[in-house]
Design a protein around this motif. Structure first.
Motif, mmCIF file in Angstrom:
data_model
loop_
_atom_site.group_PDB
_atom_site.id
_atom_site.type_symbol
_atom_site.label_atom_id
_atom_site.label_comp_id
_atom_site.label_asym_id
_atom_site.label_seq_id
_atom_site.Cartn_x
_atom_site.Cartn_y
_atom_site.Cartn_z
ATOM 1 N N ARG A 131 0.825 -1.211 0.000
ATOM 2 C CA ARG A 131 0.000 0.000 0.000
ATOM 3 C C ARG A 131 0.859 1.260 0.000
ATOM 4 O O ARG A 131 0.517 2.255 -0.654
ATOM 5 C CB ARG A 131 -0.954 -0.014 1.192
ATOM 6 N N LEU A 132 1.987 1.239 0.700
ATOM 7 C CA LEU A 132 2.887 2.389 0.697
ATOM 8 C C LEU A 132 3.432 2.644 -0.703
ATOM 9 O O LEU A 132 3.507 3.789 -1.148
ATOM 10 C CB LEU A 132 4.023 2.195 1.692
ATOM 11 N N VAL A 133 3.806 1.584 -1.419
ATOM 12 C CA VAL A 133 4.291 1.730 -2.794
ATOM 13 C C VAL A 133 3.210 2.367 -3.661
ATOM 14 O O VAL A 133 3.477 3.295 -4.424
ATOM 15 C CB VAL A 133 4.748 0.376 -3.370
ATOM 16 N N SER A 134 1.990 1.902 -3.535
ATOM 17 C CA SER A 134 0.894 2.472 -4.325
ATOM 18 C C SER A 134 0.694 3.953 -4.022
ATOM 19 O O SER A 134 0.531 4.769 -4.931
ATOM 20 C CB SER A 134 -0.394 1.686 -4.055
ATOM 21 N N HIS A 135 0.736 4.317 -2.744
ATOM 22 C CA HIS A 135 0.577 5.724 -2.358
ATOM 23 C C HIS A 135 1.734 6.575 -2.882
ATOM 24 O O HIS A 135 1.527 7.672 -3.391
ATOM 25 C CB HIS A 135 0.492 5.870 -0.832
ATOM 26 N N ARG A 136 2.960 6.080 -2.761
ATOM 27 C CA ARG A 136 4.127 6.840 -3.218
ATOM 28 C C ARG A 136 4.077 7.029 -4.734
ATOM 29 O O ARG A 136 4.365 8.103 -5.245
ATOM 30 C CB ARG A 136 5.425 6.130 -2.799
ATOM 31 N N LEU A 137 3.709 5.991 -5.484
ATOM 32 C CA LEU A 137 3.607 6.113 -6.935
ATOM 33 C C LEU A 137 2.542 7.131 -7.316
ATOM 34 O O LEU A 137 2.726 7.910 -8.252
ATOM 35 C CB LEU A 137 3.314 4.755 -7.574
ATOM 36 N N ASN A 138 1.436 7.138 -6.584
ATOM 37 C CA ASN A 138 0.410 8.150 -6.821
ATOM 38 C C ASN A 138 0.987 9.553 -6.603
ATOM 39 O O ASN A 138 0.768 10.451 -7.415
ATOM 40 C CB ASN A 138 -0.795 7.919 -5.910
#
Length: 174
Positions: A15-22
């Motif tokens: 989830r952190l990766v998804s948020h950072r990519l966003n």
């Protein structure tokens, strides 16, 4: 960042990766975000399942440089190395397809020994188009204690569809 070597730690890392990519201009529903989230899910699940040593965490590093995003997951187990090329999956098996997915989705991937300590780093790279950000070397900044508390609280919400921007002032959701 460092995560506990548990299924919950793996989920939080994804989830952190998804948020950072966003944040980096690759919205949640884009193929870049979804692909790297899937690769991260596979690497972190493997770190928890095959690279777990009691009392040891796994580390995640996400970088954007020169038109490619690189995700690295480091664990402390040196004995169990992923194969250089994934074997064909048994059609009756309930597992064993994750690295086949990584190989199909990533532009490049591999494994390298962990620097200065026992363990290994499994990494994957995906070439990306510029999404409103100049192509400069980006590394997720070291979070402060307040950043970690805010990120953790938003990631620990029970409803999986929530996003940090759903919160109103004071952390209460509308």
């Amino acid at each position: 960042m460092c995560f506990t070597s548990t299924p919950r730690g793996a989920r939080l890392a994804r989830r952190l990766v998804s948020h950072r990519l966003n944040d980096w201009g690759h919205p949640y529903t884009t193929s870049v975000n979804e692909t790297l989230s899937l690769i991260t899910a596979e690497f972190t699940a493997n770190a928890v399942r095959h690279g777990h040593i009691p009392g040891r965490d796994f580390h995640l590093c996400l970088t954007l440089a020169d038109g490619a995003v690189r995700v690295e997951v480091t664990d402390t187990c040196t004995e169990k190395q992923p194969p250089p090329s994934p074997p064909a999956a048994d059609s009756l098996s309930e597992s064993g397809r994750g690295l086949l997915l990584v190989e199909a989705l990533a532009d490049n991937w591999g494994v390298s020994p962990r620097q200065a300590a026992p363990g290994k780093t499994v990494w994957a790279e995906l070439r990306v188009q510029q999404q409103g950000h100049p192509l400069v070397h980006r590394v997720a900044p070291e979070p402060t204690d307040v950043d970690l508390l805010l990120i953790t609280s938003s990631l620990l919400r029970d409803d999986h569809g929530s996003r940090p921007e759903d919160a109103s002032h004071g952390g209460r959701r509308q």
